[in-house]
Design a protein around this motif. Structure first.
Motif, PDB file in Angstrom:
ATOM      1  N   LEU A 102      38.390  59.966  38.645  1.00 20.90           N
ATOM      2  CA  LEU A 102      37.578  59.818  39.859  1.00 20.90           C
ATOM      3  C   LEU A 102      38.075  58.692  40.746  1.00 20.90           C
ATOM      4  N   ASN A 104      37.659  55.050  42.857  1.00 22.51           N
ATOM      5  CA  ASN A 104      36.628  54.364  43.633  1.00 22.51           C
ATOM      6  C   ASN A 104      36.557  54.979  45.025  1.00 22.51           C
ATOM      7  N   MET A 105      35.424  55.597  45.353  1.00 25.58           N
ATOM      8  CA  MET A 105      35.287  56.243  46.661  1.00 25.58           C
ATOM      9  C   MET A 105      34.289  55.510  47.548  1.00 25.58           C
ATOM     10  N   SER A 106      34.117  54.216  47.308  1.00 25.48           N
ATOM     11  CA  SER A 106      33.083  53.450  48.004  1.00 25.48           C
ATOM     12  C   SER A 106      33.292  53.361  49.505  1.00 25.48           C
ATOM     13  N   ASN A 131      35.304  60.933  34.546  1.00 28.36           N
ATOM     14  CA  ASN A 131      34.807  59.561  34.425  1.00 28.36           C
ATOM     15  C   ASN A 131      35.821  58.706  33.667  1.00 28.36           C
ATOM     16  N   ASP A 136      34.457  51.837  37.548  1.00 19.94           N
ATOM     17  CA  ASP A 136      34.239  53.034  38.353  1.00 19.94           C
ATOM     18  C   ASP A 136      33.667  54.178  37.524  1.00 19.94           C
ATOM     19  N   VAL A 141      27.460  54.969  38.969  1.00 18.98           N
ATOM     20  CA  VAL A 141      28.510  55.193  39.966  1.00 18.98           C
ATOM     21  C   VAL A 141      28.988  56.641  39.926  1.00 18.98           C
ATOM     22  N   LYS A 144      26.289  59.039  41.423  1.00 21.22           N
ATOM     23  CA  LYS A 144      26.218  58.952  42.888  1.00 21.22           C
ATOM     24  C   LYS A 144      27.442  59.567  43.551  1.00 21.22           C
ATOM     25  N   SER A 145      28.615  59.377  42.949  1.00 25.36           N
ATOM     26  CA  SER A 145      29.837  59.949  43.509  1.00 25.36           C
ATOM     27  C   SER A 145      29.794  61.465  43.451  1.00 25.36           C
ATOM     28  N   LYS A 148      27.424  62.807  46.072  1.00 21.10           N
ATOM     29  CA  LYS A 148      27.992  62.734  47.423  1.00 21.10           C
ATOM     30  C   LYS A 148      28.999  63.848  47.651  1.00 21.10           C
ATOM     31  N   LEU A 149      29.849  64.096  46.674  1.00 20.15           N
ATOM     32  CA  LEU A 149      30.844  65.160  46.804  1.00 20.15           C
ATOM     33  C   LEU A 149      30.177  66.526  46.909  1.00 20.15           C
ATOM     34  N   TYR A 158      33.838  68.696  37.534  1.00 20.36           N
ATOM     35  CA  TYR A 158      33.694  67.408  36.843  1.00 20.36           C
ATOM     36  C   TYR A 158      34.046  67.571  35.368  1.00 20.36           C
TER      37      TYR A 158
END
Length: 248
Positions: A102, A104-106, A131, A136, A141, A144-145, A148-149, A158
Protein backbone atom coordinates in the motif's frame (compact mmCIF):
# COMPACT_ATOMS: atom_id res chain seq x y z
CA UNK A 1 -11.37 -24.62 -3.89
CA UNK A 2 -7.78 -25.38 -2.84
CA UNK A 3 -4.97 -23.45 -1.20
CA UNK A 4 -2.46 -21.48 -3.30
CA UNK A 5 1.33 -21.17 -3.07
CA UNK A 6 3.59 -18.12 -2.90
CA UNK A 7 7.22 -18.97 -3.70
CA UNK A 8 8.21 -17.75 -0.24
CA UNK A 9 7.54 -21.37 0.78
CA UNK A 10 10.70 -22.25 -1.18
CA UNK A 11 12.90 -19.55 0.36
CA UNK A 12 15.50 -22.05 1.57
CA UNK A 13 15.67 -23.68 -1.86
CA UNK A 14 16.00 -20.35 -3.67
CA UNK A 15 18.71 -19.16 -1.27
CA UNK A 16 20.53 -22.40 -2.14
CA UNK A 17 20.51 -21.44 -5.82
CA UNK A 18 17.32 -22.94 -7.26
CA UNK A 19 15.06 -20.83 -9.47
CA UNK A 20 11.42 -20.12 -8.75
CA UNK A 21 10.57 -22.04 -11.93
CA UNK A 22 12.37 -25.17 -10.76
CA UNK A 23 10.65 -24.98 -7.38
CA UNK A 24 7.22 -24.54 -8.94
CA UNK A 25 7.71 -27.55 -11.21
CA UNK A 26 7.55 -29.73 -8.09
CA UNK A 27 3.97 -28.61 -7.55
CA UNK A 28 2.69 -29.96 -10.88
CA UNK A 29 -0.35 -32.09 -10.17
CA UNK A 30 -0.67 -30.81 -6.60
CA UNK A 31 -4.00 -29.82 -5.08
CA UNK A 32 -3.41 -26.05 -5.40
CA UNK A 33 -5.30 -23.36 -7.34
CA UNK A 34 -2.78 -20.58 -7.94
CA UNK A 35 0.90 -19.70 -7.65
CA UNK A 36 2.51 -16.37 -6.82
CA UNK A 37 6.08 -15.52 -7.73
CA UNK A 38 8.14 -12.81 -6.08
CA UNK A 39 9.84 -10.09 -8.10
CA UNK A 40 12.83 -9.86 -5.77
CA UNK A 41 13.64 -13.56 -6.22
CA UNK A 42 14.37 -13.36 -9.95
CA UNK A 43 17.81 -13.05 -11.53
CA UNK A 44 17.66 -10.15 -13.98
CA UNK A 45 19.60 -12.13 -16.59
CA UNK A 46 17.11 -15.02 -16.65
CA UNK A 47 13.87 -13.34 -15.56
CA UNK A 48 12.35 -12.98 -19.03
CA UNK A 49 12.77 -16.64 -19.97
CA UNK A 50 11.72 -17.81 -16.52
CA UNK A 51 8.48 -15.81 -16.62
CA UNK A 52 7.67 -17.23 -20.06
CA UNK A 53 8.13 -20.77 -18.79
CA UNK A 54 6.19 -20.13 -15.57
CA UNK A 55 3.31 -18.87 -17.68
CA UNK A 56 3.36 -22.15 -19.64
CA UNK A 57 3.57 -24.13 -16.40
CA UNK A 58 0.50 -22.30 -15.11
CA UNK A 59 -1.38 -23.09 -18.31
CA UNK A 60 -0.43 -26.77 -18.08
CA UNK A 61 -1.69 -26.99 -14.49
CA UNK A 62 -4.68 -24.64 -14.80
CA UNK A 63 -3.18 -22.32 -12.20
CA UNK A 64 -3.75 -18.58 -12.11
CA UNK A 65 -0.52 -16.59 -12.25
CA UNK A 66 0.10 -14.05 -9.45
CA UNK A 67 3.15 -11.78 -9.14
CA UNK A 68 4.35 -9.94 -6.03
CA UNK A 69 5.95 -6.56 -6.78
CA UNK A 70 8.57 -5.66 -4.11
CA UNK A 71 7.56 -1.99 -4.06
CA UNK A 72 4.81 0.21 -2.68
CA UNK A 73 2.11 1.90 -4.72
CA UNK A 74 1.88 5.22 -2.89
CA UNK A 75 4.88 7.31 -1.83
CA UNK A 76 3.26 10.08 0.28
CA UNK A 77 2.49 12.51 -2.56
CA UNK A 78 3.40 10.34 -5.56
CA UNK A 79 2.14 7.21 -7.23
CA UNK A 80 4.81 4.63 -8.04
CA UNK A 81 6.30 5.66 -11.38
CA UNK A 82 7.07 2.01 -12.21
CA UNK A 83 3.41 0.97 -12.14
CA UNK A 84 2.91 1.29 -15.89
CA UNK A 85 5.88 -0.97 -16.63
CA UNK A 86 4.62 -3.54 -14.11
CA UNK A 87 1.23 -3.57 -15.80
CA UNK A 88 2.86 -3.98 -19.21
CA UNK A 89 4.95 -6.86 -17.83
CA UNK A 90 1.75 -8.53 -16.62
CA UNK A 91 0.21 -8.19 -20.08
CA UNK A 92 3.32 -9.65 -21.73
CA UNK A 93 3.49 -12.77 -19.56
CA UNK A 94 -0.27 -13.29 -19.07
CA UNK A 95 -0.05 -12.60 -15.34
CA UNK A 96 -3.51 -12.56 -13.78
CA UNK A 97 -2.80 -10.65 -10.56
CA UNK A 98 -0.20 -8.15 -9.36
CA UNK A 99 0.30 -7.48 -5.66
CA UNK A 100 2.05 -4.33 -4.39
CA UNK A 101 2.37 -2.83 -0.90
CA UNK A 102 0.00 0.00 0.00
CA UNK A 103 2.53 2.63 1.07
CA UNK A 104 1.56 6.11 2.26
CA UNK A 105 -1.23 7.91 0.41
CA UNK A 106 -1.66 10.77 2.88
CA UNK A 107 -0.98 13.49 0.28
CA UNK A 108 -2.32 11.80 -2.84
CA UNK A 109 -4.68 14.14 -4.68
CA UNK A 110 -8.02 13.47 -6.35
CA UNK A 111 -6.44 14.14 -9.75
CA UNK A 112 -3.75 11.57 -9.07
CA UNK A 113 -6.40 9.00 -8.17
CA UNK A 114 -8.28 9.78 -11.37
CA UNK A 115 -5.07 9.19 -13.34
CA UNK A 116 -4.46 5.95 -11.43
CA UNK A 117 -7.94 4.70 -12.24
CA UNK A 118 -7.46 5.54 -15.91
CA UNK A 119 -4.16 3.62 -16.02
CA UNK A 120 -5.54 0.55 -14.24
CA UNK A 121 -8.60 0.49 -16.49
CA UNK A 122 -6.32 0.13 -19.52
CA UNK A 123 -5.09 -3.29 -18.38
CA UNK A 124 -6.79 -6.60 -17.67
CA UNK A 125 -4.51 -7.66 -14.80
CA UNK A 126 -6.07 -7.37 -11.35
CA UNK A 127 -4.00 -5.35 -8.89
CA UNK A 128 -4.15 -5.64 -5.11
CA UNK A 129 -2.49 -3.63 -2.37
CA UNK A 130 -1.16 -5.24 0.81
CA UNK A 131 -0.86 -4.12 4.43
CA UNK A 132 2.77 -3.61 5.49
CA UNK A 133 4.67 -4.31 8.74
CA UNK A 134 5.29 -0.59 9.40
CA UNK A 135 3.45 2.59 10.39
CA UNK A 136 1.59 2.62 7.08
CA UNK A 137 0.20 -0.81 7.93
CA UNK A 138 -1.66 -0.16 11.18
CA UNK A 139 -5.29 -1.14 10.87
CA UNK A 140 -6.70 2.39 11.21
CA UNK A 141 -4.52 3.67 8.35
CA UNK A 142 -5.22 0.64 6.15
CA UNK A 143 -8.96 0.85 6.74
CA UNK A 144 -9.13 4.56 5.91
CA UNK A 145 -6.98 4.09 2.80
CA UNK A 146 -9.15 1.24 1.53
CA UNK A 147 -12.30 3.27 2.15
CA UNK A 148 -10.88 6.25 0.25
CA UNK A 149 -9.89 4.11 -2.72
CA UNK A 150 -13.33 2.53 -2.79
CA UNK A 151 -14.97 5.96 -2.61
CA UNK A 152 -13.06 7.01 -5.75
CA UNK A 153 -13.91 3.70 -7.45
CA UNK A 154 -10.24 2.77 -7.92
CA UNK A 155 -10.08 -0.82 -9.27
CA UNK A 156 -7.73 -2.15 -6.60
CA UNK A 157 -8.23 -5.28 -4.54
CA UNK A 158 -6.77 -5.89 -1.10
CA UNK A 159 -4.32 -8.61 -0.08
CA UNK A 160 -4.64 -9.24 3.66
CA UNK A 161 -1.32 -10.42 5.11
CA UNK A 162 -2.02 -12.32 8.33
CA UNK A 163 1.56 -12.02 9.59
CA UNK A 164 2.41 -8.35 9.08
CA UNK A 165 0.10 -7.19 11.88
CA UNK A 166 2.44 -8.50 14.58
CA UNK A 167 5.12 -5.99 13.61
CA UNK A 168 2.74 -3.07 14.22
CA UNK A 169 1.40 -4.54 17.49
CA UNK A 170 -2.00 -5.49 16.09
CA UNK A 171 -3.66 -8.88 16.29
CA UNK A 172 -4.64 -10.54 13.00
CA UNK A 173 -8.15 -11.36 14.24
CA UNK A 174 -8.94 -7.81 15.37
CA UNK A 175 -7.50 -6.35 12.17
CA UNK A 176 -9.48 -8.84 10.10
CA UNK A 177 -12.72 -7.71 11.69
CA UNK A 178 -12.02 -4.14 10.55
CA UNK A 179 -11.02 -4.86 6.96
CA UNK A 180 -12.64 -8.19 6.04
CA UNK A 181 -15.12 -6.64 3.62
CA UNK A 182 -12.26 -5.38 1.45
CA UNK A 183 -10.25 -8.62 1.24
CA UNK A 184 -9.81 -10.14 -2.22
CA UNK A 185 -6.62 -12.19 -1.61
CA UNK A 186 -5.39 -13.75 1.65
CA UNK A 187 -1.75 -14.38 2.61
CA UNK A 188 -1.70 -16.98 5.37
CA UNK A 189 1.08 -17.48 7.89
CA UNK A 190 1.42 -18.19 11.61
CA UNK A 191 3.75 -16.17 13.84
CA UNK A 192 5.52 -16.87 17.13
CA UNK A 193 7.79 -14.24 18.69
CA UNK A 194 7.90 -12.40 15.36
CA UNK A 195 9.07 -15.49 13.51
CA UNK A 196 7.04 -17.45 10.97
CA UNK A 197 6.30 -21.00 12.09
CA UNK A 198 4.22 -23.89 10.81
CA UNK A 199 0.46 -23.50 11.12
CA UNK A 200 -0.80 -24.14 14.67
CA UNK A 201 2.67 -23.55 16.14
CA UNK A 202 2.14 -19.80 16.57
CA UNK A 203 -0.32 -17.26 17.96
CA UNK A 204 -2.59 -16.79 14.93
CA UNK A 205 -6.19 -18.02 15.13
CA UNK A 206 -5.98 -18.75 11.42
CA UNK A 207 -8.86 -21.25 11.28
CA UNK A 208 -11.38 -18.73 12.60
CA UNK A 209 -10.23 -16.15 10.07
CA UNK A 210 -10.13 -18.50 7.08
CA UNK A 211 -13.64 -19.78 7.78
CA UNK A 212 -14.95 -16.20 7.50
CA UNK A 213 -13.44 -15.52 4.08
CA UNK A 214 -15.61 -15.38 1.00
CA UNK A 215 -15.64 -18.73 -0.76
CA UNK A 216 -13.75 -17.45 -3.79
CA UNK A 217 -10.91 -15.71 -1.90
CA UNK A 218 -7.51 -17.17 -2.90
CA UNK A 219 -5.58 -18.29 0.20
CA UNK A 220 -1.79 -18.33 -0.23
CA UNK A 221 0.76 -20.02 1.98
CA UNK A 222 3.52 -17.41 2.23
CA UNK A 223 6.26 -18.55 4.59
CA UNK A 224 9.35 -20.74 4.32
CA UNK A 225 8.34 -24.40 4.67
CA UNK A 226 10.75 -27.36 4.90
CA UNK A 227 10.36 -29.66 1.90
CA UNK A 228 9.10 -32.53 4.05
CA UNK A 229 6.39 -30.33 5.62
CA UNK A 230 4.96 -28.66 2.50
CA UNK A 231 2.35 -31.30 1.68
CA UNK A 232 1.23 -31.35 5.32
CA UNK A 233 0.65 -27.58 5.29
CA UNK A 234 -1.20 -27.78 1.97
CA UNK A 235 -3.42 -30.59 3.26
CA UNK A 236 -4.12 -28.78 6.53
CA UNK A 237 -5.56 -25.74 4.77
CA UNK A 238 -7.36 -27.73 2.08
CA UNK A 239 -9.13 -29.81 4.72
CA UNK A 240 -10.36 -26.65 6.43
CA UNK A 241 -11.41 -24.98 3.19
CA UNK A 242 -13.39 -28.05 2.18
CA UNK A 243 -15.04 -28.46 5.60
CA UNK A 244 -13.32 -31.71 6.45
CA UNK A 245 -12.20 -32.64 9.93
CA UNK A 246 -8.74 -31.20 10.50
CA UNK A 247 -6.41 -33.39 12.52
CA UNK A 248 -4.11 -31.56 14.92
Amino acid sequence: MNVSINTAVFLHNIEAGESQLDCLKRLSGSSIDNIEVRGEMFDDDTKDEELKRINLLCADNDWKFFYSVPEQLFNTNEINSNLKSHLEMADKYHIDHLKISLGNMSQITENQLVDLKRLLDQHTVKVTIENQPNDDGIVDVVQKSLAKLKNFDIPLGYTYDAGNWYWVFETPTDAFNHVKNYISVFHLKDIKRKQTVMLDDGATDWRTIVKQLKDDTPIFLEYDIPDNMLQNQIDLVNELINDSVVEV
